[in-house]
Design an enzyme around this catalytic site. Sequence first.
Site, mmCIF file in Angstrom:
data_model
loop_
_atom_site.group_PDB
_atom_site.id
_atom_site.type_symbol
_atom_site.label_atom_id
_atom_site.label_comp_id
_atom_site.label_asym_id
_atom_site.label_seq_id
_atom_site.Cartn_x
_atom_site.Cartn_y
_atom_site.Cartn_z
ATOM 1 N N SER A 91 10.587 43.690 -42.310
ATOM 2 C CA SER A 91 9.839 43.604 -43.567
ATOM 3 C C SER A 91 8.335 43.724 -43.371
ATOM 4 C CB SER A 91 10.165 42.297 -44.283
ATOM 5 O OG SER A 91 9.771 41.203 -43.501
ATOM 6 N N HIS A 130 5.193 37.073 -42.696
ATOM 7 C CA HIS A 130 4.671 37.849 -43.814
ATOM 8 C C HIS A 130 3.175 37.630 -43.974
ATOM 9 C CE1 HIS A 130 8.657 38.702 -46.160
ATOM 10 N NE2 HIS A 130 8.519 39.432 -45.099
ATOM 11 N N ASP A 172 7.103 37.256 -52.235
ATOM 12 C CA ASP A 172 8.214 36.505 -51.653
ATOM 13 C C ASP A 172 8.802 35.426 -52.549
ATOM 14 O OD1 ASP A 172 7.921 37.979 -49.466
ATOM 15 O OD2 ASP A 172 7.026 36.448 -48.214
#
Lengths: 170, 182
Positions: B57, B97, B122
């Site tokens: 991701s 992230h 998210d």
Amino acid sequence: MHSILWRLNAPFFFGVIVLGILTGINVISTYFVDYRVDTSIQNIHVNKFINNSRFHWEEAELSFDLKGDFSEVFNWNVNYIYIYVELDYESPMRNAIIIWDKIIPRFYYKPLKIEYKSEKGKYTLKNKGYNLRGKNVLAKIKLEIEPIAGFIFKIEGSHSNITFPTNYSY
Amino acid sequence: MHVVTDTLNEFKIMDKRRFSHQFVNLCLVIATALMTWKGFMISFNTESPIVVVLSGSMEPAYYRGDILFLEMWNYPPLQPGDVVVYKLGDRDIPIVHRIMNLHEEDDDYYILTKGDNNKVNDRGLYTPGQLFIQKKDLLGRTWFYIPYVGIITIWLADYPILKYLLIGGMVIIGLTSREPQS
């Protein structure tokens, strides 16, 4: 003593050490590079400024003129750069929100210079709570340099001010 | 191929004194590894100073199997654009992230993250109803990056047989190998 395992072991670890040393040279050689960028952000406009009563926060859409020259940033240890526009304001503590970003990978030589006219923010600004009305906000261009191996650097480009409207758009 | 017979032979001729010597040596190696890890934990103020990226991701930044070094000293203070690793409540897989929104309030942070390769933020990953992650969820901020090396740990986790083979092999080699004499 000289069993097959020892014989395999020696070249394998020699290879690992050579790779490690080369990586180390790569990291050290770019640690002291003085990255410079030439950027400007201007004409920031608040296009839409609303009160989202469902989530109890304010939302805003902005547009701005963005210019940047990133040719000086790339060297042998840069994997890609992450350019982003950050809004900073105090309420009364620190708040910071990214409204636009772009990734320029290496091997993607062409647009090292970017120029956008009245570019819309990629993300809607979503505040936490209600404190943006009439607030003076600083818009900054920032840059994160992701290495092929090594330290991750951050650079700050230019910035400019904007005052939010005192009333919601509707 | 005398590897097997040689190793067996080493075990056969091994007396008590030599066995205990080798055993202590093996323990020393394990203790050194543990000490290094704990030392990293203290010097970077985080419970997991090194993590391996497990998902795609954050491509094209971090691919599966890359190694990230984390710190949690909070100096300079966290800001958007930093890549952080967080762990949510009961889930044990840490997520790597980037911070998009950061609100500071009463000595705590309210952070919204997003993966570079994901279209949306998210909030869908967080526990239902949770809008922001806070300081307690964070494991650290990345400051150093090494590609590819961590793929070994992914293989070890994916194929447990490999793990047992490696550990067993290391123990056997550690017990039987002599100091290389010139």
